[in-house]
Enzyme design. Structure first.
Site, mmCIF file in Angstrom:
data_model
loop_
_atom_site.group_PDB
_atom_site.id
_atom_site.type_symbol
_atom_site.label_atom_id
_atom_site.label_comp_id
_atom_site.label_asym_id
_atom_site.label_seq_id
_atom_site.Cartn_x
_atom_site.Cartn_y
_atom_site.Cartn_z
ATOM 1 N N HIS A 4 -4.660 22.655 -25.294
ATOM 2 C CA HIS A 4 -5.701 23.257 -26.122
ATOM 3 C C HIS A 4 -6.936 22.358 -26.096
ATOM 4 O O HIS A 4 -6.818 21.134 -26.245
ATOM 5 C CB HIS A 4 -5.197 23.438 -27.557
ATOM 6 C CG HIS A 4 -6.209 24.105 -28.427
ATOM 7 N ND1 HIS A 4 -6.489 25.441 -28.326
ATOM 8 C CD2 HIS A 4 -7.037 23.602 -29.369
ATOM 9 C CE1 HIS A 4 -7.459 25.739 -29.176
ATOM 10 N NE2 HIS A 4 -7.802 24.646 -29.825
ATOM 11 N N ASN A 45 -6.283 23.681 -14.665
ATOM 12 C CA ASN A 45 -5.150 22.864 -15.124
ATOM 13 C C ASN A 45 -3.931 23.059 -14.219
ATOM 14 O O ASN A 45 -3.211 22.102 -13.925
ATOM 15 C CB ASN A 45 -4.803 23.190 -16.583
ATOM 16 C CG ASN A 45 -5.693 22.446 -17.551
ATOM 17 O OD1 ASN A 45 -5.571 21.231 -17.720
ATOM 18 N ND2 ASN A 45 -6.624 23.164 -18.174
ATOM 19 N N ASN A 91 1.668 23.815 -24.155
ATOM 20 C CA ASN A 91 0.340 24.410 -24.065
ATOM 21 C C ASN A 91 -0.710 23.306 -24.080
ATOM 22 O O ASN A 91 -0.509 22.257 -24.689
ATOM 23 C CB ASN A 91 0.114 25.337 -25.269
ATOM 24 C CG ASN A 91 -1.246 26.004 -25.248
ATOM 25 O OD1 ASN A 91 -1.698 26.496 -24.214
ATOM 26 N ND2 ASN A 91 -1.915 26.024 -26.388
HETATM 27 C C1 GAR Z 1 -8.749 25.164 -20.697
HETATM 28 O O1 GAR Z 1 -9.882 24.534 -21.246
HETATM 29 C C2 GAR Z 1 -7.643 25.236 -21.725
HETATM 30 O O2 GAR Z 1 -7.585 24.132 -22.574
HETATM 31 C C3 GAR Z 1 -8.049 26.472 -22.494
HETATM 32 O O3 GAR Z 1 -8.501 27.367 -21.514
HETATM 33 C C4 GAR Z 1 -9.029 26.633 -20.415
HETATM 34 C C5 GAR Z 1 -8.333 27.104 -19.166
HETATM 35 O O4 GAR Z 1 -8.928 26.533 -18.036
HETATM 36 N N1 GAR Z 1 -6.954 27.021 -23.240
HETATM 37 C C6 GAR Z 1 -7.079 27.569 -24.427
HETATM 38 O O5 GAR Z 1 -8.150 27.689 -24.989
HETATM 39 C C7 GAR Z 1 -5.800 28.070 -25.034
HETATM 40 N N2 GAR Z 1 -5.999 28.362 -26.435
HETATM 41 P P1 GAR Z 1 -8.196 26.584 -16.647
HETATM 42 O O6 GAR Z 1 -7.809 28.052 -16.411
HETATM 43 O O7 GAR Z 1 -9.239 26.122 -15.671
HETATM 44 O O8 GAR Z 1 -7.010 25.681 -16.705
#
Ligand code: GAR
Length: 215
Positions: free
Chosen positions: A109, A14, A107
């Site tokens: 999610h 992200n 954030n």
């Molecule tokens: C993503 O899927 C995000 O939505 C999730 O962690 C992943 C991070 O991926 N976040 C959560 O679950 C927060 N509660 P990334 O490090 O590749 O962006």
């Protein structure tokens, strides 16, 4: 230019999506700092590659969570950060940071909140047997994934989905809606009224509802 600070714990895809939009010139923001709570986070490699300053703040060095967040707050304030982005930051934000950035922490999610908050939102959706899931960008409050919702996007859940296949489908949309939410903030188009977010002059793009057959 909106000054943003990004907090991440891991892969940072992200974070990368936000970098890409900024570099394309479609997101009027500048990433002042990446803060990680994990020295092995791949997000660090992405920051290095794109010349973004980063700092590792070790939660184990603080005797309370509040002190940990005071340190994060100070790093962000020192760099004039206006909006804080939690891009896969796997911790619950505490008061010192919340109070310094009211309705200015976002954030992402991987579920359609208020369903499936907390860890492993995608697995929770698969295990529950829902037909539709997706992702949510929201402002952060003191609860767990409970703050005012900015944008959501939906994907189908297929009978043969696993946590991995659903996560992959959701992630593609995360990479679209997170930069979009930041853009709306940068353009001054988000207003928080109670627990709702009003978006000025906005129509939800079709892309936020994917084809039900998509894999
Ligand atoms: C993503 O899927 C995000 O939505 C999730 O962690 C992943 C991070 O991926 N976040 C959560 O679950 C927060 N509660 P990334 O490090 O590749 O962006």
């Amino acid at each position: 230019m909106l000054k943003i600070g990004v907090l991440a714990s891991g892969r940072g895809s992200n974070f990368q999506a936000i970098i890409d939009e900024i570099e394309k010139g479609t997101l009027p923001a500048k990433i002042e700092i990446l803060i990680v709570d994990n020295p092995k986070a791949y997000a660090i490699e992405r920051a290095k590659k794109h010349g973004i300053p980063y700092v590792f703040i070790n939660p184990k060095e603080f005797s309370t969570k509040e002190e940990f967040y005071e340190k994060i707050r100070d790093e962000l304030l020192e760099r004039g950060v206006e909006l804080v982005i939690l891009a896969g930051f796997m911790r619950i934000v505490k008061k010192p940071l919340l109070e310094a950035f009211p309705n200015r922490i976002m954030n992402i999610h991987p579920a359609l909140l208020p369903s499936f908050p907390g860890l492993h939102g995608q697995k929770q959706a698969v295990d529950y047997g829902v037909r539709i899931s997706g992702c949510t960008v929201h402002f952060v409050d003191e609860g767990i994934d409970s703050g005012p919702i900015i944008i959501q996007a939906a994907v189908p859940v297929h009978p043969d989905d696993t946590e991995e296949t659903l996560s992959e489908r959701i992630l593609k949309l995360e990479h679209k809606i997170f930069p979009e939410a930041i853009r709306l903030f940068a353009e001054g188009r988000l207003e928080v009224i109670g627990r709702k977010v009003k978006i000025k002059n906005y129509e939800l793009p079709d892309v936020f509802f994917t084809n039900p057959k998509i894999r």
